[in-house]
Design a protein around this motif. Structure first.
Motif, PDB file in Angstrom:
ATOM      1  N   GLU A 101      -1.394  13.625   1.459  1.00 28.88           N
ATOM      2  CA  GLU A 101      -1.905  12.982   2.623  1.00 28.88           C
ATOM      3  C   GLU A 101      -3.391  12.444   2.564  1.00 28.88           C
ATOM      4  OE1 GLU A 101      -3.567  12.109   6.289  1.00 28.88           O
ATOM      5  OE2 GLU A 101      -4.339  13.901   5.451  1.00 28.88           O
ATOM      6  N   GLY A 102      -3.501  11.159   2.789  1.00 30.98           N
ATOM      7  CA  GLY A 102      -4.595  10.310   2.196  1.00 30.98           C
ATOM      8  C   GLY A 102      -4.695   8.929   2.691  1.00 30.98           C
ATOM      9  N   THR A 103      -5.764   8.355   2.524  1.00 30.93           N
ATOM     10  CA  THR A 103      -6.210   7.100   3.114  1.00 30.93           C
ATOM     11  C   THR A 103      -6.323   6.093   1.666  1.00 30.93           C
ATOM     12  OG1 THR A 103      -7.337   7.889   4.810  1.00 30.93           O
ATOM     13  CG2 THR A 103      -7.714   5.593   4.301  1.00 30.93           C
ATOM     14  N   LEU A 104      -5.760   4.877   1.785  1.00 32.03           N
ATOM     15  CA  LEU A 104      -6.049   3.962   0.845  1.00 32.03           C
ATOM     16  C   LEU A 104      -7.425   3.365   0.643  1.00 32.03           C
ATOM     17  CD1 LEU A 104      -4.611   2.268  -1.443  1.00 32.03           C
ATOM     18  CD2 LEU A 104      -4.263   0.329   0.164  1.00 32.03           C
ATOM     19  N   LEU A 105      -8.114   3.673  -0.605  1.00 31.81           N
ATOM     20  CA  LEU A 105      -9.250   3.615  -0.945  1.00 31.81           C
ATOM     21  C   LEU A 105      -9.521   2.164  -1.595  1.00 31.81           C
ATOM     22  CD1 LEU A 105     -12.475   4.056  -0.772  1.00 31.81           C
ATOM     23  CD2 LEU A 105     -12.105   5.274  -2.909  1.00 31.81           C
ATOM     24  N   ARG A 106      -8.513   2.036  -2.558  1.00 38.71           N
ATOM     25  CA  ARG A 106      -8.552   0.720  -3.211  1.00 38.71           C
ATOM     26  C   ARG A 106      -7.184   0.213  -3.689  1.00 38.71           C
ATOM     27  NH1 ARG A 106     -12.198   2.223  -6.425  1.00 38.71           N
ATOM     28  NH2 ARG A 106     -13.771   1.380  -4.977  1.00 38.71           N
ATOM     29  N   GLY A 107      -6.626  -1.086  -3.501  1.00 39.05           N
ATOM     30  CA  GLY A 107      -5.446  -1.295  -3.725  1.00 39.05           C
ATOM     31  C   GLY A 107      -5.017  -1.868  -5.145  1.00 39.05           C
ATOM     32  N   PHE A 108      -3.780  -2.124  -5.389  1.00 36.49           N
ATOM     33  CA  PHE A 108      -3.437  -2.421  -6.748  1.00 36.49           C
ATOM     34  C   PHE A 108      -4.152  -3.592  -7.330  1.00 36.49           C
ATOM     35  CE2 PHE A 108      -0.434  -5.065  -9.425  1.00 36.49           C
ATOM     36  CZ  PHE A 108      -0.036  -4.064 -10.304  1.00 36.49           C
ATOM     37  N   ASP A 109      -4.737  -3.339  -8.331  1.00 39.60           N
ATOM     38  CA  ASP A 109      -5.326  -4.481  -9.344  1.00 39.60           C
ATOM     39  C   ASP A 109      -6.870  -4.881  -8.251  1.00 39.60           C
ATOM     40  OD1 ASP A 109      -5.531  -5.538 -11.569  1.00 39.60           O
ATOM     41  OD2 ASP A 109      -4.938  -7.575 -10.827  1.00 39.60           O
ATOM     42  N   GLN A 110      -7.108  -4.077  -7.408  1.00 43.43           N
ATOM     43  CA  GLN A 110      -8.576  -4.561  -6.751  1.00 43.43           C
ATOM     44  C   GLN A 110      -9.553  -3.907  -7.622  1.00 43.43           C
ATOM     45  OE1 GLN A 110      -8.546  -3.091  -2.769  1.00 43.43           O
ATOM     46  NE2 GLN A 110      -7.123  -4.619  -2.197  1.00 43.43           N
ATOM     47  N   GLY A 154      10.792   1.381  -2.043  1.00 38.94           N
ATOM     48  CA  GLY A 154      10.465   1.493  -0.587  1.00 38.94           C
ATOM     49  C   GLY A 154      10.809   2.709   0.089  1.00 38.94           C
ATOM     50  N   SER A 155      11.047   3.597  -0.610  1.00 31.23           N
ATOM     51  CA  SER A 155      11.715   5.027   0.155  1.00 31.23           C
ATOM     52  C   SER A 155      10.847   6.210   0.002  1.00 31.23           C
ATOM     53  CB  SER A 155      12.980   5.375  -0.169  1.00 31.23           C
ATOM     54  OG  SER A 155      13.213   5.704  -1.527  1.00 31.23           O
ATOM     55  N   LEU A 156       9.632   6.210  -0.784  1.00 31.48           N
ATOM     56  CA  LEU A 156       9.270   7.237  -1.203  1.00 31.48           C
ATOM     57  C   LEU A 156       8.008   7.735  -0.301  1.00 31.48           C
ATOM     58  CD1 LEU A 156       8.836   6.979  -5.210  1.00 31.48           C
ATOM     59  CD2 LEU A 156      10.605   8.134  -3.874  1.00 31.48           C
ATOM     60  N   PRO A 157       7.637   8.888  -0.175  1.00 34.39           N
ATOM     61  CA  PRO A 157       6.582   9.454   0.707  1.00 34.39           C
ATOM     62  C   PRO A 157       5.458   9.517  -0.210  1.00 34.39           C
ATOM     63  CG  PRO A 157       7.991  11.343   0.091  1.00 34.39           C
ATOM     64  CD  PRO A 157       8.761  10.302  -0.238  1.00 34.39           C
ATOM     65  N   TRP A 211       7.246   0.865  -3.883  1.00 33.71           N
ATOM     66  CA  TRP A 211       8.126   1.917  -4.063  1.00 33.71           C
ATOM     67  C   TRP A 211       8.084   2.972  -2.967  1.00 33.71           C
ATOM     68  CZ3 TRP A 211      12.288   2.747  -7.382  1.00 33.71           C
ATOM     69  CH2 TRP A 211      12.306   1.929  -8.228  1.00 33.71           C
ATOM     70  N   PHE A 212       6.780   2.878  -2.344  1.00 34.89           N
ATOM     71  CA  PHE A 212       6.501   3.828  -1.113  1.00 34.89           C
ATOM     72  C   PHE A 212       6.925   3.476   0.139  1.00 34.89           C
ATOM     73  CE2 PHE A 212       3.971   5.372  -4.964  1.00 34.89           C
ATOM     74  CZ  PHE A 212       4.114   6.598  -4.606  1.00 34.89           C
ATOM     75  N   ALA A 213       7.278   4.176   1.008  1.00 34.78           N
ATOM     76  CA  ALA A 213       7.599   3.756   2.285  1.00 34.78           C
ATOM     77  C   ALA A 213       6.796   3.122   2.975  1.00 34.78           C
ATOM     78  CB  ALA A 213       8.401   5.035   3.117  1.00 34.78           C
ATOM     79  N   SER A 214       5.336   3.720   3.139  1.00 30.97           N
ATOM     80  CA  SER A 214       4.361   2.972   4.039  1.00 30.97           C
ATOM     81  C   SER A 214       2.901   3.035   3.156  1.00 30.97           C
ATOM     82  CB  SER A 214       4.303   3.986   4.969  1.00 30.97           C
ATOM     83  OG  SER A 214       3.778   5.151   4.805  1.00 30.97           O
ATOM     84  N   ARG A 215       2.261   2.141   3.529  1.00 31.24           N
ATOM     85  CA  ARG A 215       0.807   1.791   2.892  1.00 31.24           C
ATOM     86  C   ARG A 215       0.133   2.751   3.546  1.00 31.24           C
ATOM     87  NH1 ARG A 215      -1.380  -2.282  -0.181  1.00 31.24           N
ATOM     88  NH2 ARG A 215      -3.516  -2.558  -0.199  1.00 31.24           N
ATOM     89  N   PRO A 216      -0.640   3.661   2.608  1.00 33.04           N
ATOM     90  CA  PRO A 216      -1.494   4.500   3.206  1.00 33.04           C
ATOM     91  C   PRO A 216      -2.666   3.939   4.306  1.00 33.04           C
ATOM     92  CG  PRO A 216      -1.783   4.488   0.954  1.00 33.04           C
ATOM     93  CD  PRO A 216      -0.713   3.616   1.073  1.00 33.04           C
TER      94      PRO A 216
END
Length: 374
Positions: A240-249, A233-236, A369-374
């Motif tokens: 620089e982007g926007t989430l288009l499709r999430g995990f296993d979607q 939960g600490s990784l940048p 693992w990443f600090a924020s959801r894009p």
């Protein structure tokens, strides 16, 4: 480029409450450009030069993004003023007619009334009440016309500013690629067995199979030490982007991938989210150009879909080190910017980066693992 961004800040200063954010972003981008130029001038060693060029390219990306955003806002504002003036055409015509009469007729003649002194006195009182309102209306109209002229001037001059910014960003990308190719100061954890890697590339038919086979591609251990494992939960984000499709979607074809798909700008810089060992860099299956880094024991981060990749397997890179560039080309024409779609994929974010995190032998949700959801 810096002068253009600062000019954009001034031109976007109507009203401050409505346009505060883009103006501040443009000012910060201009400051980053100046700082990056100073860093570049003072860079001496290979790593310093890579860091300075990375900062320069980030600054160009920020400045160009601020310019694009400002141009769109300026176009929207100009259109709103034009529509308002068109809707009030009759009212504006009457106002101009009255103002023209007031300015051309002698003041005593305006006050005379056919009914005599009483009528003249009344007309004077009415005129004294009406005149301030007319001046207020005239001042509002003048402000709108001046603002519209500034907005049109901005659009007319933006082509040169945009061209210079794109050229500067491209020059920074080329210099960064050259500096990374010449870099020799990174520690190495291992040297690669090229024959084993070629065999793995030929035999692996999935990303999972390729990741599982990476240990056999190590020819010899090097003096470099493995970086400390990052905290979950600490990784940048690597780009620089926007989430288009999430995990296993599933996508439109029903295909599921155990990772994120991020929409990014053309030519965007992709960096290491943590200090890590590069395990692979190059083409892989149908993923395009791929970089696989190992930020900790049994932890792999896969970045796929790049146009250019940097680094050599075995190198230990610090967090924020450039790993590659996205493909595509930024719009070089002002009209393209003003008419392009502003959705997450079309227009400004037309490239996609696939991000997969593998813990042990399994792919896990990158959100862990990443600090924020894009």
């Amino acid at each position: 480029m810096i002068r253009a961004v600062l000019a954009l800040c001034l031109l976007l200063a109507w009203p401050a409450a409505a346009q505060d954010d883009p103006a501040r972003a443009a000012a910060e981008a201009a400051a980053r450009l100046e700082e990056a130029a100073r860093l570049l001038d003072s860079a001496e060693g290979g790593r310093d030069r890579v860091e300075a060029l990375t900062a320069t390219l980030r600054a160009y990306e920020d400045g160009l993004a601020a310019l694009r955003d400002g141009l769109r806002r300026a176009a929207i504002r100009a259109r709103a003023i034009e529509l308002d003036l068109a809707a009030r055409e009759a009212e504006v015509s009457r106002l101009l007619g009255v103002l023209s009469t007031l300015s051309s007729a002698p003041a005593p003649l305006l006050l005379l009334h056919p009914s005599g002194p009483t009528g003249t006195a009344r007309s004077g009182m009415i005129l004294s009440d009406v005149t301030p309102a007319l001046h207020a209306e005239a001042e509002a109209l003048r402000s709108q016309l001046e603002e519209l002229a500034l907005l049109r001037l901005l659009q007319d001059e933006a082509a040169e500013t945009l061209s210079g910014g794109l050229a500067g960003a491209q020059e920074a990308r080329a210099a960064l690629s050259e500096a990374i190719a010449e870099r020799t100061d990174l520690p190495r954890r291992f040297s690669e067995d090229r024959i084993a890697m070629a065999a793995l590339l030929a035999s692996a038919d999935t990303l999972a199979a390729f990741a599982e086979g990476l240990p056999v591609t190590v020819a010899a251990e090097g003096p470099g030490a493995a970086p400390p494992a990052p905290e979950p939960g600490s990784l940048p984000l690597p780009v620089e982007g926007t989430l288009l499709r999430g995990f296993d979607q599933p996508d439109a074809a029903g295909i599921r991938r155990p990772g994120w798909i991020l929409a990014a700008r053309p030519g965007a810089l992709v960096t290491a989210p943590a200090a890590a060992t590069i395990r692979y860099a190059g083409p892989l299956l149908d993923y395009g150009q791929v970089v696989i880094v190992e930020p900790g024991p049994d932890l792999l981060i896969v970045l796929a879909g790049l146009a250019t990749v940097y680094g050599t397997p075995g190198e230990v890179v610090p967090a924020g080190t450039p790993l590659g560039l996205m493909g595509g080309a930024e719009p070089a024409d002002v009209q393209q910017i003003l008419t392009e779609t502003t959705g997450p994929v079309a227009g400004t974010r037309s490239e996609t980066l696939y991000v997969e995190v593998r813990n042990g032998q399994s792919a896990v949700d990158p959100a862990a693992w990443f600090a924020s959801r894009p």
